[in-house]
Write a protein that holds these residues in place. Structure first.
Motif, short mmCIF file in Angstrom:
data_model
loop_
_atom_site.label_atom_id
_atom_site.label_comp_id
_atom_site.label_asym_id
_atom_site.label_seq_id
_atom_site.Cartn_x
_atom_site.Cartn_y
_atom_site.Cartn_z
N PHE A 21 98.88 50.23 -39.94
CA PHE A 21 98.88 51.43 -39.09
C PHE A 21 100.00 51.81 -38.13
N THR A 22 100.77 52.68 -38.08
CA THR A 22 101.83 53.02 -37.09
C THR A 22 101.60 54.55 -36.52
N SER A 23 102.21 54.65 -35.46
CA SER A 23 102.23 56.02 -34.76
C SER A 23 103.57 56.25 -34.03
N ALA A 24 103.75 57.51 -33.81
CA ALA A 24 104.87 57.77 -32.90
C ALA A 24 104.55 59.12 -32.21
N VAL A 25 105.09 58.95 -30.96
CA VAL A 25 105.00 60.21 -30.11
C VAL A 25 105.71 61.28 -30.59
N LEU A 67 107.61 57.05 -15.88
CA LEU A 67 106.46 57.63 -16.09
C LEU A 67 106.18 58.01 -17.32
N GLU A 68 107.06 58.79 -18.23
CA GLU A 68 107.18 59.22 -19.62
C GLU A 68 106.87 57.92 -20.62
N ARG A 69 107.54 56.96 -20.07
CA ARG A 69 107.58 55.56 -21.06
C ARG A 69 106.12 55.04 -20.92
N TRP A 70 105.57 54.96 -19.66
CA TRP A 70 104.14 54.63 -19.43
C TRP A 70 103.04 55.46 -20.16
N LEU A 71 103.47 56.53 -20.09
CA LEU A 71 102.35 57.39 -20.68
C LEU A 71 102.30 57.38 -22.29
N ASP A 72 103.62 57.20 -22.91
CA ASP A 72 103.76 57.00 -24.13
C ASP A 72 103.01 55.65 -24.69
N ASP A 73 103.11 54.92 -23.93
CA ASP A 73 102.58 53.42 -24.18
C ASP A 73 101.04 53.42 -24.20
N GLU A 74 100.54 54.32 -23.00
CA GLU A 74 99.27 54.29 -22.99
C GLU A 74 98.47 55.22 -24.19
N ALA A 75 99.27 56.17 -24.58
CA ALA A 75 98.61 56.96 -25.74
C ALA A 75 98.51 56.06 -26.99
N ARG A 76 99.66 55.24 -27.36
CA ARG A 76 99.74 54.49 -28.62
C ARG A 76 98.70 53.41 -28.35
N THR A 77 98.47 52.78 -27.17
CA THR A 77 97.37 51.58 -26.96
C THR A 77 96.16 52.30 -27.18
N ALA A 78 95.79 53.42 -26.78
CA ALA A 78 94.45 54.00 -26.96
C ALA A 78 94.18 54.21 -28.35
N LEU A 79 95.14 54.74 -29.17
CA LEU A 79 94.98 54.87 -30.53
C LEU A 79 94.83 53.72 -31.50
N ASP A 80 95.93 52.74 -30.93
CA ASP A 80 95.59 51.47 -31.74
C ASP A 80 94.37 50.63 -31.41
N PHE A 81 93.79 50.69 -30.32
CA PHE A 81 92.70 50.03 -30.09
C PHE A 81 91.59 51.00 -30.85
N LEU A 96 96.46 62.87 -11.82
CA LEU A 96 97.24 62.82 -12.99
C LEU A 96 96.62 63.23 -14.35
N LEU A 97 97.50 64.10 -15.01
CA LEU A 97 96.71 64.44 -16.40
C LEU A 97 98.04 64.63 -17.48
N ALA A 98 97.85 63.88 -18.59
CA ALA A 98 98.94 64.16 -19.49
C ALA A 98 98.47 64.33 -20.75
N LEU A 99 99.42 64.92 -21.54
CA LEU A 99 98.82 64.86 -23.09
C LEU A 99 99.96 64.31 -23.85
N ARG A 100 99.79 63.65 -24.98
CA ARG A 100 100.55 63.27 -25.98
C ARG A 100 100.24 63.49 -27.38
N VAL A 101 101.04 63.98 -28.23
CA VAL A 101 100.60 64.24 -29.64
C VAL A 101 101.14 63.16 -30.59
N LEU A 102 100.41 62.42 -31.00
CA LEU A 102 101.01 61.23 -32.02
C LEU A 102 101.04 61.69 -33.32
N GLU A 103 101.96 61.08 -34.35
CA GLU A 103 101.74 61.35 -35.56
C GLU A 103 101.62 59.82 -36.22
N ALA A 104 100.40 59.72 -36.90
CA ALA A 104 100.10 58.45 -37.32
C ALA A 104 100.26 58.34 -39.00
N GLY A 105 100.36 57.21 -39.44
CA GLY A 105 100.78 56.91 -40.62
C GLY A 105 100.23 55.28 -41.03
#
Length: 253
Positions: A240-244, A38-52, A133-142
């Motif tokens: 563009f890169t990002s990390a949770v 679940l944690e891995r999936w949420l990480d992937d969804e967050a990064r994908t949303a920002l990348d798109f 389901l409701l989750a939050l991810r904070v991403l640092e992007a560079g």
């Protein structure tokens, strides 16, 4: 072209799935049974949303998204109800861009995301349903941006020299430069955002040049003027890169 490091910036990504009796709900439920998955999936969804949202390489993003969802559905298969398993097996075996197929499209609609730009604001978006389901991810992007000297081509209220001075003013102020780079990253079509940032930078120009620049920024068709195109076009996102950096599960599935 000079390449510069993109100022680091944090984004909030909210992820939610409304409760339903659907194939997608079964898949999400299967994923949620394993906390690590679940944690891995949420990480992937967050990064994908920002990348798109950034959209730097749309073809590459679509290819990666297709592979990501196929792998996800295959991983969930053993935990799916028998009635759902056949449909998912057929989906992952079928060629073509998976998010454009019926179940894939339903997944993209059901797994919703929203991006916030104020790390201090932890209030969920208004459109989040009261359950599910409701989750939050904070991403640092560079990443990196390419910077070239602007050149104004065509009739213009401001000169090439003035546009270059504006660019220098933006680059000379870390706060404004971070704001400008953010506009170039995820708000490329936001005319008001660009003009507002340029207006702040204009304060650093000689007093004799400011009135003409401020008048230009107020023009109704400012966005399409040669000087505007030159100023916005001289800074381009290269990588563009990002990390949770932070994770929170507000509600489970």
């Amino acid at each position: 072209m000079a390449e510069e490091v993109l100022p680091l910036r944090k984004y909030l990504v909210w992820i939610w799935v409304a409760p339903s009796r659907s194939v997608v709900a079964n898949v999400v439920g299967a994923i949620a049974r394993d906390p690590a998955r679940l944690e891995r999936w949420l990480d992937d969804e967050a990064r994908t949303a920002l990348d798109f949202r950034v959209g730097l390489d749309v073809a590459g993003l679509q290819q990666a998204r297709d592979a990501q969802l196929r792998a996800l559905f295959r991983e969930a298969l053993p935990d799916l109800p028998a009635a759902t398993r056949g449909a998912i097996e057929a989906l992952v075996a079928r060629p073509g861009y998976l998010p454009m197929q019926p179940i894939g499209a339903a997944y993209v609609q059901a797994v919703a995301t929203a991006i916030g730009e104020d790390p201090r604001n932890r209030k969920p978006p208004a459109q989040v349903p009261a359950a599910g389901l409701l989750a939050l991810r904070v991403l640092e992007a560079g990443g990196t941006v390419g910077v070239t000297l602007p050149w104004v081509e065509g009739p213009s209220a401001v000169s090439t020299a003035t546009v270059r001075a504006l660019l220098q003013a933006l680059r000379g102020d870390p706060r404004l430069w971070a704001k400008w780079c953010n506009l170039c990253s995820i708000h490329r079509g936001w005319a008001k955002g660009f003009s507002s940032c340029a207006r702040e930078a204009a304060a650093a120009l000689p007093a004799s040049e400011r009135p003409a620049v401020l008048a230009w920024l107020e023009e109704r068709e400012w966005w399409s003027t040669p000087a505007s195109c030159a100023l916005r076009g001289c800074v381009s996102l290269q990588t563009f890169t990002s990390a949770v950096t932070e994770r929170a599960l507000v509600r489970g599935a």
